[in-house]
Design a protein around this motif. Structure first.
Motif, PDB file in Angstrom:
ATOM      1  N   ASP A   1       0.859  -1.185   0.000  1.00  0.00           N
ATOM      2  CA  ASP A   1       0.000   0.000   0.000  1.00  0.00           C
ATOM      3  C   ASP A   1       0.897   1.238   0.000  1.00  0.00           C
ATOM      4  O   ASP A   1       1.958   1.252   0.625  1.00  0.00           O
ATOM      5  CB  ASP A   1      -0.871   0.024   1.261  1.00  0.00           C
TER       6      ASP A   1
ATOM      7  N   LEU B   1       1.199   4.948   1.230  1.00  0.00           N
ATOM      8  CA  LEU B   1       0.590   5.918   2.140  1.00  0.00           C
ATOM      9  C   LEU B   1       0.824   7.310   1.576  1.00  0.00           C
ATOM     10  O   LEU B   1       1.957   7.683   1.292  1.00  0.00           O
ATOM     11  CB  LEU B   1       1.210   5.807   3.536  1.00  0.00           C
TER      12      LEU B   1
ATOM     13  N   PHE C   1      -6.130   9.683   4.635  1.00  0.00           N
ATOM     14  CA  PHE C   1      -6.371   8.581   5.573  1.00  0.00           C
ATOM     15  C   PHE C   1      -6.402   7.246   4.842  1.00  0.00           C
ATOM     16  O   PHE C   1      -5.789   6.273   5.251  1.00  0.00           O
ATOM     17  CB  PHE C   1      -7.696   8.839   6.298  1.00  0.00           C
ATOM     18  N   TYR C   2      -7.137   7.220   3.722  1.00  0.00           N
ATOM     19  CA  TYR C   2      -7.223   5.967   2.980  1.00  0.00           C
ATOM     20  C   TYR C   2      -7.203   6.268   1.486  1.00  0.00           C
ATOM     21  O   TYR C   2      -7.906   7.174   1.026  1.00  0.00           O
ATOM     22  CB  TYR C   2      -8.517   5.218   3.337  1.00  0.00           C
ATOM     23  N   ASN C   3      -6.390   5.554   0.748  1.00  0.00           N
ATOM     24  CA  ASN C   3      -6.392   5.728  -0.701  1.00  0.00           C
ATOM     25  C   ASN C   3      -6.163   4.380  -1.370  1.00  0.00           C
ATOM     26  O   ASN C   3      -5.816   3.395  -0.715  1.00  0.00           O
ATOM     27  CB  ASN C   3      -5.330   6.742  -1.121  1.00  0.00           C
TER      28      ASN C   3
ATOM     29  N   PHE D   1     -10.073  10.807   1.835  1.00  0.00           N
ATOM     30  CA  PHE D   1     -10.168   9.488   1.200  1.00  0.00           C
ATOM     31  C   PHE D   1      -9.919   9.666  -0.298  1.00  0.00           C
ATOM     32  O   PHE D   1     -10.432  10.606  -0.897  1.00  0.00           O
ATOM     33  CB  PHE D   1     -11.580   8.905   1.378  1.00  0.00           C
TER      34      PHE D   1
ATOM     35  N   ASP E   1     -10.287   7.011  -3.182  1.00  0.00           N
ATOM     36  CA  ASP E   1     -10.576   5.603  -3.376  1.00  0.00           C
ATOM     37  C   ASP E   1     -11.242   5.395  -4.732  1.00  0.00           C
ATOM     38  O   ASP E   1     -12.465   5.392  -4.838  1.00  0.00           O
ATOM     39  CB  ASP E   1     -11.485   5.153  -2.219  1.00  0.00           C
TER      40      ASP E   1
ATOM     41  N   ARG F   1      -9.111   8.611  14.151  1.00  0.00           N
ATOM     42  CA  ARG F   1      -8.704   7.565  13.217  1.00  0.00           C
ATOM     43  C   ARG F   1      -8.090   6.409  14.003  1.00  0.00           C
ATOM     44  O   ARG F   1      -7.236   6.641  14.857  1.00  0.00           O
ATOM     45  CB  ARG F   1      -7.662   8.103  12.230  1.00  0.00           C
TER      46      ARG F   1
ATOM     47  N   TYR G   1      -6.077   2.737  13.845  1.00  0.00           N
ATOM     48  CA  TYR G   1      -5.274   1.813  13.037  1.00  0.00           C
ATOM     49  C   TYR G   1      -5.021   0.562  13.870  1.00  0.00           C
ATOM     50  O   TYR G   1      -4.448   0.643  14.948  1.00  0.00           O
ATOM     51  CB  TYR G   1      -3.910   2.437  12.692  1.00  0.00           C
TER      52      TYR G   1
ATOM     53  N   ASN H   1      -0.576  -4.292   3.018  1.00  0.00           N
ATOM     54  CA  ASN H   1       0.860  -4.373   3.293  1.00  0.00           C
ATOM     55  C   ASN H   1       1.438  -2.965   3.324  1.00  0.00           C
ATOM     56  O   ASN H   1       1.577  -2.324   2.293  1.00  0.00           O
ATOM     57  CB  ASN H   1       1.553  -5.210   2.205  1.00  0.00           C
ATOM     58  N   VAL H   2       1.745  -2.504   4.507  1.00  0.00           N
ATOM     59  CA  VAL H   2       2.291  -1.158   4.658  1.00  0.00           C
ATOM     60  C   VAL H   2       3.787  -1.276   4.964  1.00  0.00           C
ATOM     61  O   VAL H   2       4.175  -1.779   6.011  1.00  0.00           O
ATOM     62  CB  VAL H   2       1.569  -0.384   5.789  1.00  0.00           C
TER      63      VAL H   2
ATOM     64  N   ILE I   1      -8.270  -0.178   9.306  1.00  0.00           N
ATOM     65  CA  ILE I   1      -8.361   1.229   9.704  1.00  0.00           C
ATOM     66  C   ILE I   1      -9.810   1.698   9.590  1.00  0.00           C
ATOM     67  O   ILE I   1     -10.557   1.230   8.739  1.00  0.00           O
ATOM     68  CB  ILE I   1      -7.438   2.140   8.857  1.00  0.00           C
TER      69      ILE I   1
END
Lengths: 628, 643
Positions: free
Chosen positions: A103, A105, A110-112, A296, A298, B88, B90, B126-127, B135
């Motif tokens: 992923d 970041l 926050f989320y993509n 976001f 997405d 938020r 996690y 997978n970070v 999250i």
């Protein structure tokens, strides 16, 4: 063929080292080709990428670890990577076997849906050549990739091209190719047209840009205007109308749940309010206050606002969610408001030149009052009504008026006179301690930024005002702080405080040396070295004033005050005036600094540096009090 | 027969259900909205309760143990900052086999409740190769609301764990429960005030270790301190017939020895020959030179892959691909050291700013950093660092203990900090004053040793191909906004010179108008400014953590300033400073400056030194006065008065 080419590169290692003495790795060749073909009822699009890097030294092996990004709109296929070495005149190839999906970041998001295939070339050493090739399948013709031709290593040669059937209409716009050796060819045969650019000696990305690198790096943006299949023509992105029409299609089905709770809230908020402007303010500040910004990105959902009522209930959303909620609530209040697409100052493009989704990255709400549009950015918490957010000043706003109508209007730049910081100070000496009482008035973006700083402030941060106002010395003890008018609806934020700075003065024999300027704005803003080659970014225009009264108690044989000083320039200036009262008991000092531009162009950088130096010099001037 | 089987199944299910503690732990159906006192209301957020349930569980029909972990938090949000800190969530999935449940709700003071829509829980797979995360954003969170979330995970079973209960925010009550079946034993150790855990009955009529801690202050992030390591926490061991610490260290020792130390070079001839070819024309007169050759060979030929790969931990593949994992690169070093018959110890320790190594309690927290120690040279290498050379131990490990393992055995030993004389910055400044043009020219000869030499060499290597101006500014003229370098040269920049602590030499000349202020016909020379931006501790709120420095260090400056013809100098007495901290008759730190004048040249000598890594809180005010003296000195000026 490979053998021959490798032999050449090896022979040329010394030559490349001489050409690129500062670099450990170069890209020998970068090839990107977009292929558009027609399938039964749609277009099939893929990008084929090939890159060869040459390791001139073994000092940067970490470059061998890299990645290829992808997301919902594209997928990676046929990725191959290997290292080519010449060992005792024998060419060996070492292939990458592990490609890890990770992923990505994105800062502030926050989320993509961004992901990458990361990998590491094996057997890399001085003289190695790494080869990377892959195919990217593009799922939506609106998201044709741009050719951004720059990297953190120099590129010896790049070839980028796009081929398409003759009944597909493709347009392109180039940026920052002026100083690059570029050749363009249009190759047309009976069925297929190819646009091809060959670029040579592309320098690596410079570290000294102040604006986003996208303003400087060589790039070719291609987009499909329209295509024809089975005699039927399909518009894609031929102009802003097409872009708007597509955007509009994406939001056609939003807010289709029961919105009565939201409607009731909107009506409750404006109950008893007559003025249209007051109604807008009430709802605007409500959304700013109640909804927390969480970003976001997405896939297509990154372009479609989520349901307004859900955002209201969940109390969080991203820019388009908040714009949609605000827009919906304003509609319930009977206000003419519109969803508006816009690119922030990070984006250099205009809708006319580049009618594609890469031009914008933000959504706001516009309201029309008395034939004028006012821009409301609900994500900018604490931003006063009537102000656009700082990051969209001067940018084109695409205002969606109806299903088919839109308007492009440039967001105004807020003048310095509306973003003011004024500090009134009364100072006096008590032995070697400088005692002060201060009153601060902040308006516009100066007020906005103070609000943001206050929000992040730690309870035990006693140096807060010193750093937030750039006022005082490290030894200054700031106390008795009072904040007034913290409400959004108030135009001016007021702060009162007192200060004590021990050992402030320098005593030499009969003289006391006292520096009366306590602020240190712009102290480190000299543009140095290679930074001078690029425009300097200013976040907002502003005027800062310091009105100081120094009470001089005690009898002195002589009081020497600095000369008045100023620096005049249309975009940046300051003026400092000293006035000693007739009885020599009060020294009044008035200082005004004005920054009247959002950009210092290269041509003005020398003047800017003179301005900063003159200001710093004037700020250091001392008053000399000579004892009897 | 059928009936009895059914009964048996029911009993089993019943036992299983009652045995799983997490199943009996839930939030209250009707959430109470807790009252806060005046001081608590001033905090951005306050945790009403944070509960940690660690449950080792053995199903009746299973032999293997399972591990369930539940986290339950109730947090009052008071400000926007509080919202941003908590809205938020996690949840790391790296060691998670199964998510049992995740739920959250927000309660308003008027009793309105908003429950998390589980469809809004997102997944990162997978970070940065640290595994996945679940999250979600907290729905309905506002100022003056109360957040509650609870999640239970089935984790991969492990016998070691830790719980840090001290957060950045105030915790009114923290509860830790560790439960296990009879077949397992446990041992725990609390740190930084974590109280003893009591054995108590818990739901399901089982035994567990329990502790409740109240009013845990939020940890403050302070400089020259180790706030992370100082957080209140508990480490635990849970295993069948729990071995003694000594047995566990022995197990580690055997493991390390077999995997890393007992590598036989003759089984890796290609690798050894490749290295030998690299080193054939290099000096090999002593072990220091040989170690340097090995470091140069590895760092210039191999790439470290920061991900898991069983293959790239094996020397055969490492050599073939010239790539190695962080574990594989250690094996590469030990193989070549063995081939050269160099004595060494493999050291496992912790970053002292995160955790103080504790030989009395075996835990993973002790084993985060691997070094190789050379007894004869009394120096280390840091295998997973791309620029590593024979050098002092990394600054984040000095003063800490570590386990040192070699072919014969193991020992616990403190990792020594290099003394301040070996970690110096020495600068000799010569000023030239142009009174006609009001311009100061500064010539500086600078020598760095120890850590400052290492970081300078690394930075030079990095910036040389990127932006040398940035290197020049932060090396020689930080805080001088109008610096104009006329000359800049660097000597002894080779990384390997750290082996014998050869000084990195940086000589430069610059001009800056800001060094001089005109006052009528006199002028003020801001000579102190040339030492660069200094830390200061003037605006500190009440100190929480004791002092812990990065290294022992000494700065020595001399200034040579000519008195221009036609001027006299005033204000020199102001340059005399003498501050120090004496602990047990030893100087822990000091700032001393003085001046003399000879042949119309002013000479100012300055020594600033820090000679103890750790100082108690009671010495903080004196320590602060030393640090602030250096800051004050950087603001010093002298007046040249026209005669």
């Amino acid at each position: 063929m490979v053998l021959t080419s490798f032999f050449c590169y090896s022979q040329n290692l010394d030559e490349y080292n001489a050409t690129y003495p500062e670099d450990d790795v170069i890209t020998l060749s970068l090839n990107k080709h977009i292929s558009i073909t027609k399938s039964k009822s749609s277009l099939s699009i893929k990008e084929i990428v090939n890159r060869k890097d040459f390791y001139l030294t073994n000092k940067r092996l970490t470059h061998a670890t890299e990645s290829v990004n992808y997301n919902t709109f594209n997928t990676i296929k046929n990725i191959t990577a290997f290292t080519e070495n010449n060992i005792s005149d024998k060419i060996t190839k070492s292939f990458v076997r592990d490609f890890n999906d990770e992923d990505v970041l994105v800062r502030g998001v926050f989320y993509n849906d961004q992901k990458k295939k990361s990998f590491s070339f094996p057997n890399v050493n001085k003289g190695s050549i790494t080869h990377l090739s892959y195919e990217k399948t593009i799922n939506d013709p609106h998201f044709l990739p741009s050719f951004l031709i720059s990297d953190n290593v120099p590129i010896e040669k790049a070839e980028v091209s796009i081929s398409f059937p003759n009944d597909v209409d493709v347009a392109f716009t180039t940026f920052n190719l002026e100083n690059i050796d570029t050749n363009f060819e249009e190759i047309k045969d009976s069925d297929i047209t190819t646009y091809k650019w060959t670029l040579k000696s592309i320098p690596k990305i410079n570290r000294n840009y102040d604006f986003s690198p996208i303003y400087y790096i060589p790039q070719i943006i291609v987009h499909i205007k329209s295509y024809t299949i089975n005699g039927e023509s399909f518009p894609v992105l031929s102009n802003t109308s097409d872009l708007y029409s597509w955007y509009r299609s994406l939001i056609r089905n939003i807010n289709n749940t029961d919105q009565s709770e939201l409607k009731n809230k909107s009506l409750e908020l404006i109950k008893g309010i007559e003025s249209e402007e007051e109604k807008i303010k009430k709802i605007y500040y409500f959304v700013q206050n109640e909804i927390n910004y969480i970003a976001f990105e997405d896939g297509l959902n990154g372009f479609i606002p989520r349901d307004a009522k859900n955002i209201y209930v969940n109390k969080y959303g991203d820019c388009k969610d908040m714009a949609n909620l605000l827009n919906q609530m304003l509609h319930y209040a009977g206000i003419n408001s519109y969803l508006t697409w816009i690119g922030t100052r990070k984006k250099p493009y205009s809708y006319t030149d580049v009618p594609t989704p890469i031009t914008d990255n933000h959504m706001i709400t516009a309201v029309k009052i008395n034939d004028n549009y006012t821009f409301l950015d609900a994500t900018a918490k604490y931003l006063g009504y009537g102000f656009p957010s700082p990051s969209i000043q001067g940018k084109e706003a695409l205002i969606g008026l109806s299903e088919t109508e839109f308007k492009i209007i440039k967001v105004p730049e807020v003048p310095a006179s509306q973003n003011t910081s004024t500090i009134f100070s009364e100072l006096e000496l008590s032995n070697t301690t400088l005692i002060g009482n201060h009153k601060v008035e902040l308006t516009g973006f100066e007020k906005l930024h103070m609000h943001h700083k206050l929000e992040r402030k730690d309870n035990d941060d006693i140096s807060f005002l010193e750093s937030a106002l750039k006022f005082g010395k490290k030894r200054t003890h700031i106390k008795d702080i009072k904040y007034k008018n913290l409400e959004l609806a108030d135009d001016t934020l007021l702060i009162e405080f007192s200060s004590e700075t021990e050992r402030y003065i320098k005593k030499i024999e009969n003289n006391i040396y006292l520096k009366p300027h306590l602020d240190f704005n712009l102290l480190s803003e000299i543009v140095k070295n290679e930074e001078k080659d690029f425009d300097k970014k200013i976040n907002h225009k502003y005027k800062k004033s310091f009105i100081t009264k120094l009470n001089i108690s005690g009898d002195y044989a002589d009081i020497t005050i600095p000369e008045n000083s100023n620096f005049n320039h249309p975009y940046f200036n300051f003026k400092i005036q000293y006035k000693l009262s007739q009885d020599s008991k009060i020294l009044e000092i008035e200082k005004h600094i004005t920054i009247n531009t959002l950009k210092i162009e290269v041509i003005d950088i020398e003047d800017w540096n003179h301005f900063i130096k003159a200001l710093n010099k004037a700020n250091k001037q001392s008053i000399v009090l000579t004892h009897l | 027969m059928k009936k009895s089987l059914l009964t048996l199944i029911l009993v089993l299910i019943s036992i299983t259900a009652s045995a799983q503690l997490y199943k009996s732990h839930d939030w209250e159906e009707n959430q109470e909205f807790y009252e806060l006192n005046t001081s608590e209301l001033k905090e951005p957020s306050v945790a009403i309760k944070e509960k940690y349930l660690i449950q080792y569980y053995q199903p009746v029909l299973g032999r293997s143990f399972k591990l369930f972990e539940t986290k339950h938090s109730i947090i009052r949000i008071n400000t926007e900052k509080g919202i941003k800190s908590h809205n938020r969530v996690y949840i790391p999935m790296r060691n998670v086999k199964r998510v049992i449940d995740i739920k959250a709700r927000v309660t308003q003071s008027n009793g309105d409740v908003k429950y998390l829509d589980k469809n809004n829980i997102k997944e990162l797979e997978n970070v940065k190769n640290y595994g996945g995360f679940k999250i979600f954003a907290i729905e309905g969170l506002t100022k003056d609301s109360q957040l509650e979330f609870i999640y239970t995970l089935e984790n991969k079973t492990t016998s070691l764990g830790s719980i840090v209960i001290q957060k950045e925010y105030f915790v009114k009550e923290a509860v830790v429960i560790i439960r296990k079946p009879r077949a397992l034993k446990y041992r725990v150790k609390g740190y930084n005030g974590f109280p003893n855990m009591q054995t108590e009955k818990v739901d399901g009529n089982k035994e567990a270790l329990i502790t409740t801690v109240t009013n845990v202050k939020g940890m403050t992030d302070e400089s020259n301190a180790s706030p992370s390591a100082n957080r209140m926490k508990v480490l635990y061991q849970v295993a069948v017939g729990i071995p003694s610490d000594s047995q566990m260290w022995r197990g580690l020792e055997n493991n390390i020895r077999s995997k890393y130390i007992s590598i036989q070079p003759n089984k890796h001839r290609s690798l050894v020959n490749h290295y030998k070819k690299f080193a054939e024309n290099k000096p090999k007169g002593n072990s220091e030179e040989i170690i340097t050759n090995i470091c140069e060979y590895i760092t210039s030929s191999y790439n470290i892959i920061r991900t898991h790969s069983e293959e790239l931990s094996q020397l055969k593949h490492i050599f073939k691909n010239k790539q190695a994992t962080e574990q594989g690169i250690i094996r590469l070093y030990t193989c070549l050291l063995n081939s050269e018959q160099i004595d060494y110890e493999l050291v496992l320790t912790s970053n002292r700013f995160n955790h103080k190594f504790d030989s009395n309690f075996f835990s993973n927290s002790n084993l985060q950093t691997a070094l190789i120690y050379f007894i004869e040279e009394k120096k280390y290498i840091e295998p997973d660092h791309v620029n590593t050379r024979l050098n002092f131990a990394p600054w984040e490990t000095i003063g800490n203990y570590g386990v040192f393992i070699n072919a014969e055995g193991r020992r616990f030993k403190q990792i020594e900090a290099p003394n301040a004389k070996d970690n110096m910055i020495k600068r000799d400044y010569v000023f030239t004053l142009d009174t006609d043009n009001v311009l100061a020219t500064v010539n500086c000869k600078q020598q760095n040793t120890g850590y400052r030499a290492t970081s300078g060499r690394g930075a030079y290597k990095y910036f040389k191909t990127r932006d040398l101006n940035e290197f020049k500014t932060f090396t020689g003229a930080s805080g001088i906004e109008d610096v104009d370098f006329k000359n800049f040269e660097i000597n002894n920049e080779a990384l390997s010179l750290s082996a014998n602590n050869t000084p990195l030499e940086i000589n430069y000349t610059y001009q800056a108008e800001s060094l001089i202020d005109e006052i009528n016909e006199d002028f003020m020379l801001n000579f102190g400014k040339v030492i660069g931006t200094q830390n200061e501790l003037y605006q500190e709120s009440e100190r929480i953590n004791p002092i812990e420095l990065r290294s022992l260090i000494e700065y020595k400056y001399t200034f040579s300033i000519p008195i221009p013809e036609g001027y006299e100098v005033k204000g020199l007495d102001d340059t005399k400073i003498n501050r120090n901290v004496i602990i047990n008759n030893d100087t822990a730190c000091k700032f001393v400056s003085d001046y003399s004048i000879e042949n119309n040249i002013i000479t100012i000598n300055v020594t600033e030194g820090y000679y103890k890594l750790n100082m108690d809180l009671k010495h903080y005010e004196d320590y602060k006065s030393v640090v602030n003296a250096a800051y004050d000195f950087s603001k010093k000026s002298i007046l040249f008065k026209k005669l």
